[in-house]
Write a protein that holds these residues in place. Structure first.
Motif: not given
Length: 499
Positions: A17-29, A34-42
């Motif tokens: 789960s921790m590794l999966n969460g780290v991969f999710m954070l890679i999507a934030v940048p 692209h100045k998306e509101e989705a950054q906070w949800g991710i």
């Protein structure tokens, strides 16, 4: 049997789960850029997943390090479920896929590298979510479990049981005697090929964002695209389609052979029976389908998805035939044309590829070519045994005799695979799909392919399926990705009996 080591199972799920969460954070940048509101949800999804994983790992970190075969099967199955359930959080938290069933379907389709989708307008999705969607392919392609095996020795845990449960195919080839080194080298090859394809696609004309997403989806043999019309969007860019075709082919080959090829041992690659069947099979199917396409002059029968182009030219016909053959055979599921429009013969040929699959030791799904080779050889030997009942005639593969228990395992796998396909087709028909669509959805989900036939053809998706049908397909994707036995053995009563 000894008592199950529950704590090490929970500890491993926490690490996953921790590794999966780290991969999710890679999507934030990507969302920030692209100045998306989705950054906070991710971001919240990634932090929540890491916190959950840390809690599970920290509270069980002092567990005994003994790891048996049963723990291995449980960890792999529950690990994939952990990935799939936590992987829904970016979709749910950003409200891009608010319904949990749909979010789970999209997520497990990603991790299992199936590529079936419920999204009807992919191009309107936030870029951060599209990256995460492709990342689930890339994580699942080689297996998050194998990645974790590479660092298990740091925790004092042996990883052979996990590797065998994660990749239970008939191939026993190893690049290095130590399982940890094998896992590391697999990931190094995987990463290097992904980066190389990204670089080539960028040069060929893709945007950097589309290039990285398609590279991840190709090397994982996943098939998620950032375009509504998949690779048909690039029908006016033949070089892009040829590059993707080449890398799909590589991804569908045994990664051990890829390692030997990179080491310059080309002869060893072509000595492999499976690779020869794979290579010449692609050529044969491509040539036949090229002829079929060229014999259809009606543009309504052979038009590509949303981006029509003339199929009268031999190059165009060959390119689309090769692309779709490799895409389906490797269970990638990218689409450059609607192959269900290539006459009934063409459709049947493509559907037959659903039951072949790529090579053992690759990221592809399906039955796998090596199993078909051994089944055919064993069937021929049965005829010989009728004439020579006392003769000892072992099945030979790559010049060596195959142990009888392996042959029995392969025969059992094939019977079980076809049985599950038939039963699940009936179940999906009960849940509202017509006969053709039910068979297509069952074959596609179990083989981790993506587009199928009927109402789930390359020009459609799985959004119209009922909730029970989506959960049925999700289960098929899971057991198909883990090659049946790893999951189904947990459903048997004798697995849980104490010896």
């Amino acid at each position: 049997m000894n008592q199950l080591n529950i704590k090490i199972i929970i500890s491993f799920l926490g690490l996953t789960s921790m590794l999966n969460g780290v991969f999710m954070l890679i999507a934030v940048p990507f969302s920030i850029y692209h100045k998306e509101e989705a950054q906070w949800g991710i971001l919240y999804a990634g932090l929540t997943t890491i916190a959950l994983g840390f809690t599970l790992w920290f509270t069980n970190r002092k567990a005994k390090k003994n790891l048996g075969k049963k723990e291995g099967y449980i960890i792999v199955t529950l690990g994939w479920l952990m990935l799939s359930f936590t992987g829904t959080l970016p979709y749910v938290f950003t409200n891009t896929i608010p319904q949990f069933t749909d979010a789970f379907f999209e997520t497990i389709s990603g991790y299992s590298t199936t590529g079936s989708s419920i999204l009807t307008d992919i191009e309107s999705m936030p870029k951060g979510i599209l990256f995460w969607r492709s990342a689930t392919h890339w994580i699942g392609g080689m297996g998050i479990i194998v990645l974790t095996v590479a660092i298990l020795p740091l925790l004092g845990i042996g990883g052979m049981q996990l590797f065998m449960a994660e990749a239970p195919g008939p191939s026993a080839d190893k690049m290095h005697p130590r399982i940890t080194e094998t896992a590391k080298r697999l990931w190094l090859i995987y990463f290097s090929l992904t980066f190389t394809e990204f670089f080539l696609l960028k040069i060929a004309g893709m945007t950097w964002f589309d290039a990285i997403n398609h590279a991840m989806a190709t090397m994982s043999t996943g098939g998620f695209s950032t375009k509504n019309s998949s690779i048909a969007y690039y029908n006016n860019a033949p070089l892009i389609q040829y590059i993707i075709t080449a890398f799909m082919f590589v991804a569908g080959a045994n990664f051990v052979l890829t390692y030997f090829a990179l080491k310059g041992k080309i002869r060893k690659v072509f000595k492999s029976e499976e690779f020869k069947y794979y290579f010449f099979g692609v050529i044969g199917f491509t040539l036949v389908l090229t002829i079929i396409i060229l014999n259809y002059r009606d543009p309504n029968l052979v038009t590509s998805i949303h981006h029509p182009e003339p199929y009268g030219k031999i190059e165009s016909a060959f390119r689309h035939a090769a692309f779709q053959v490799v895409s389906v055979l490797t269970t990638t599921g990218f689409v450059s044309a609607d192959f269900t429009m290539w006459s009934s013969i063409g459709t049947m040929l493509m559907f037959s590829l659903f039951f072949i699959g790529g090579s053992a030791g690759s990221t592809s799904g399906g039955v796998k070519i090596v199993r078909h080779i051994i089944i055919i050889k064993n069937s021929i030997l049965e005829f010989k045994k009728l004439l020579h009942p006392h003769a000892i005639l072992p099945v030979r593969y790559d010049g060596a005799g195959i142990q009888q228990n392996i042959v029995f395992n392969i025969l059992s796998f094939f019977v079980l695979y076809m049985g599950i396909f038939i039963v699940s087709s009936v179940i999906l028909a009960i849940f509202g799909l017509d006969f053709i669509s039910a068979m297509g959805a069952a074959a596609s989900s179990l083989g981790n392919i993506g587009p199928a036939v009927g109402t789930v053809s390359p020009v459609d998706n799985f959004s119209h399926l009922s909730i029970p049908a989506k959960w049925t397909c999700s289960f098929l994707m899971l057991i198909g990705r883990l090659e049946l036995f790893t999951v189904l053995i947990l459903l048997t009563p004798f697995f849980w009996k104490k010896n």
